[in-house]
Each structure stands twice: as C-alpha cells, then as structure tokens.
Design an enzyme around this catalytic site. Structure first.
Site, PDB file in Angstrom:
ATOM      1  N   ASP A   9       0.865  -1.170   0.000  1.00  0.00           N
ATOM      2  CA  ASP A   9       0.000   0.000   0.000  1.00  0.00           C
ATOM      3  C   ASP A   9       0.906   1.225   0.000  1.00  0.00           C
ATOM      4  O   ASP A   9       2.064   1.164   0.429  1.00  0.00           O
ATOM      5  CB  ASP A   9      -0.888  -0.033   1.244  1.00  0.00           C
ATOM      6  N   TYR A  11      -0.146   5.031   0.863  1.00  0.00           N
ATOM      7  CA  TYR A  11      -0.352   6.081   1.857  1.00  0.00           C
ATOM      8  C   TYR A  11      -0.484   5.505   3.268  1.00  0.00           C
ATOM      9  O   TYR A  11      -1.380   4.724   3.546  1.00  0.00           O
ATOM     10  CB  TYR A  11      -1.575   6.910   1.484  1.00  0.00           C
ATOM     11  N   ARG A  45      -6.909  12.235   7.378  1.00  0.00           N
ATOM     12  CA  ARG A  45      -6.728  10.823   7.025  1.00  0.00           C
ATOM     13  C   ARG A  45      -7.990  10.006   7.292  1.00  0.00           C
ATOM     14  O   ARG A  45      -8.389   9.176   6.473  1.00  0.00           O
ATOM     15  CB  ARG A  45      -5.548  10.245   7.817  1.00  0.00           C
ATOM     16  N   SER A 124      -2.510   0.947  -4.782  1.00  0.00           N
ATOM     17  CA  SER A 124      -3.004   2.060  -3.979  1.00  0.00           C
ATOM     18  C   SER A 124      -4.325   2.607  -4.492  1.00  0.00           C
ATOM     19  O   SER A 124      -4.652   2.528  -5.670  1.00  0.00           O
ATOM     20  CB  SER A 124      -1.960   3.182  -3.995  1.00  0.00           C
ATOM     21  N   ASN A 125      -5.058   3.233  -3.552  1.00  0.00           N
ATOM     22  CA  ASN A 125      -6.225   4.028  -3.918  1.00  0.00           C
ATOM     23  C   ASN A 125      -5.838   5.292  -4.674  1.00  0.00           C
ATOM     24  O   ASN A 125      -6.678   5.930  -5.311  1.00  0.00           O
ATOM     25  CB  ASN A 125      -6.989   4.455  -2.655  1.00  0.00           C
TER      26      ASN A 125
END
Length: 231
Positions: A9, A11, A45, A124-125
C-alpha cells in the site's frame, strides 16, 4: 507455493500521510496552524478513508485527489481554518501532499527485496499522477516493478477487483503475493482475497480488526518485511 511478489500500500505504508501537515506547521509564520496540525492530520486521514469506503459501496467513484481535497476541507472545518482568508493554507497543504515523505526505512526494505529477486509494486487508492509524484519525490521508482492504481478498475479498496490487479499484472496466484499495509482493514481485505497479508502496526494503540480475515504477519516497521522471505 513460493513467494514471488511483494506489494505495498502507498499512503500510510510507504509514505507518511502526516508529513504534509507536520511540515507546514514547521514553516516560518505558521504558528497558528502549528497548534492544530495533529488534529488536521488525524481528521484528514480518517475522512479520506471513510469517503473511499462510502463511494465504493454506493458506486460513486471519483479519483483519490478529489477525495483527498474533500477530506482536507472537512479537517479544516473542524479546526475552523476553512474561511477564505485561510485558502492559501489549504493550497499549501495540498501541494505538500504531492511531496509526502517516505518512511526512512522504506528504500532499504525495497532494495533488499529486489536483491532477493522479488517482484515489487505499489497497489493504492491513489490516482496515477499522485502516486507518480510521491514515488519520484521519495526516489524509489527504480525499486518498483510497477505502481498499480484503483483507477484501472474504478472502485476503491477493499474491493476484490483492486487486489486482482496484482495477480493479472504479475501472472501469479494470490498465495505467491505478500501484501503489506499499515491499514488493518486493507491487510484484512487482502487476506480475504487470498494474499499472504502483512499488517505494519505503527500505532501501538490500534488493535487487529474484528473481521473474518486476519493478517498472517504483524510487524512494527517496514525494515522487518524482508525477514518474511525466510518464513
């Protein structure tokens, strides 16, 4: 089945998502913001993640940059710094988000995996442009075989279509992949897909999520990830 691929991932795992607010607070003349930066980073976040989940289950996808801006606006509302006179502050925070610092141990861990002959990638998003900015700023592009974004499937994690990007890209079985995330829900989702999942547990106050799937490995730091090659 032998491990062939390590996927990370981005972030919160490779890149420090608190860095933008922390670095702005350290700039000269930012004394007022310095009082609020931990709260801004926390809410920014939290809302960023919540908005991706809501958009995924309601089929209302947008790119991660829009989600990031929406979440920041919510955070600035919380600390009452979202009036027109604070718009320069907002723009500076967004600029810094494109330049997030990598965790200091990340390059060495990736290098050790490459030296061992592993495929390495990000999943990742983040949107492709955001991820490219972070990777280039961290100087780790040469340590990655690919950077995979949810934009290729149009839905955020933990949808299985996202994790499937890895098996398609590397022509491998899920059990050949060790997936590394600092987000417990992401590590759980990856385990549910069939990956060998590793949760990088940076926050000692956070517990393993009560979900049907559990990470196979729990580490406190990325520097221990290459040790998984011996397990």
């Amino acid at each position: 089945m032998a491990t062939t691929t390590f996927v990370f991932d981005a972030y919160g795992t490779l890149f420090d998502v608190s860095a933008a607010a922390r670095e702005l607070a350290a700039e000269p003349g930012r004394e007022d913001f310095a009082k609020h930066w931990p709260k801004v980073a926390e809410v920014w976040r939290a809302k960023q993640l919540q908005y991706t989940w809501i958009r995924a289950i309601t089929n209302a996808h947008t790119d991660f940059w829009e989600v990031t801006q929406n979440a920041l606006d919510n955070a600035l509302d919380v600390v009452k710094l979202n009036a027109p006179e604070h718009w320069e502050l907002r723009e500076r925070l967004l600029q810094l988000y494109w330049e997030l610092s990598a965790y200091p141990e990340a390059p060495k861990a990736l290098q050790e995996l490459k030296d061992a002959g592993m495929n390495t990638a990000i999943l990742s998003n983040g949107s492709p442009k955001m991820l490219d900015g972070a990777v280039q700023n961290a100087g780790i592009a040469h340590l990655l075989d690919d950077v995979l974004s949810v934009e290729d499937v149009g839905i955020f994690k933990p949808a299985h279509q996202v994790y499937e990007l890895v098996t398609k890209r590397f022509d491998c079985q899920p059990e050949e992949v060790i997936f590394v995330s600092s987000n417990g829900w992401d590590a759980a989702g990856a385990a549910g897909f069939g990956f060998r999942s590793c949760w990088v547990h940076r926050n000692s106050g956070e517990q393993v999520d009560r979900l049907p799937w559990k990470p196979e490995f729990v580490l406190t730091d990325l520097k221990f990830v290459p040790d998984l090659l011996r397990l």
